[in-house]
Design an enzyme around this catalytic site. Sequence first.
Site, PDB file in Angstrom:
ATOM      1  N   ASP A 180       0.956  -1.561   0.104  1.00 30.29           N
ATOM      2  CA  ASP A 180      -0.329   0.103   0.122  1.00 30.29           C
ATOM      3  C   ASP A 180       0.809   1.072  -0.230  1.00 30.29           C
ATOM      4  O   ASP A 180       2.138   0.992   0.273  1.00 30.29           O
ATOM      5  CB  ASP A 180      -0.421  -0.102   1.293  1.00 30.29           C
ATOM      6  CG  ASP A 180      -1.843  -1.374   1.576  1.00 30.29           C
ATOM      7  OD1 ASP A 180      -2.120  -1.609   0.320  1.00 30.29           O
ATOM      8  OD2 ASP A 180      -2.247  -1.623   2.453  1.00 30.29           O
TER       9      ASP A 180
HETATM   10  N1  URA Z   1      -1.224  -6.048   4.119  1.00 25.29           N
HETATM   11  C1  URA Z   1      -1.563  -4.944   3.755  1.00 25.29           C
HETATM   12  O1  URA Z   1      -3.086  -4.157   4.873  1.00 25.29           O
HETATM   13  N2  URA Z   1      -0.976  -3.933   3.552  1.00 25.29           N
HETATM   14  C2  URA Z   1       0.196  -4.417   2.183  1.00 25.29           C
HETATM   15  O2  URA Z   1       0.633  -2.668   1.957  1.00 25.29           O
HETATM   16  C3  URA Z   1       0.484  -5.114   2.688  1.00 25.29           C
HETATM   17  C4  URA Z   1      -0.330  -6.003   3.480  1.00 25.29           C
END
Ligand code: URA
Length: 239
Positions: A107
């Site tokens: 993310d």
């Molecule tokens: N899980 C999440 O919530 N975000 C990420 O970037 C990777 C795994």
Amino acid sequence: MEIRLQKFLSEAGVASRRKAELLMLQGKVEVNGKVVTQLGTKIDPKKDVVVVYGNRKKVEPKQNLVYIMLHKPEGYVTTVKDQFQRPTVLDLLKGVEERVYPVGRLDYDTSGLLLLTNDGELTYRLTHPKHHIEKTYEAKLFGTPSDMDILQFRRGVLIDGKRTQPAKLEILEKGQKYSVVRIVIQEGRNRQVRKMCQAIKHPVAQLKRIGTGTLYLKNLEKGKYRYLTEKEIQYLKKL
Ligand code: URA
């Protein structure tokens, strides 16, 4: 760097060297819109546009396969182009000439280990939903999860109406307002760790991926990248 046209064509997988020469002699190869029949002709694969047989698509030069580990900082998107013009992880790969793509994603607000490669075959296999490669995260959570929460992780947590594969949650530090935990999951569903922590009512304040399988960030600095070793590449290919 300039190379002979027939060498370029054979390395790009168009035809064998001899067949490429034949194509040239038959007037079937164009460089920048002009037919080239002279066998010694050299071209610059970066600048010149080579087309065979009146195909409309240009011949792409062969690329070395490269495998990269990036320590992604928060504030970068894991896409090649962002509709909001935000910085992308590719902006951090100065010096990498090959066109690489992220293997899965992190993310915008997550930091940590991201693999990138131009090996489409490996990307396909590693990101296939059937593939359960363990991913390890360190997270700062609001509050401290209880033993029941840890058990719930082990049994799988219901998110978006579907239970996750069993996951591990281990408490590393307890504070007044926050705790620091290590989480290991097997899938890569959208915002999975955040949603799992939300589900046990200990939302994520900060999230960092520290490992994929047996590959770890270790002391790779935030914003920096390195090429994987031959051993690491073989490990990923065997998974
Ligand atoms: N899980 C999440 O919530 N975000 C990420 O970037 C990777 C795994």
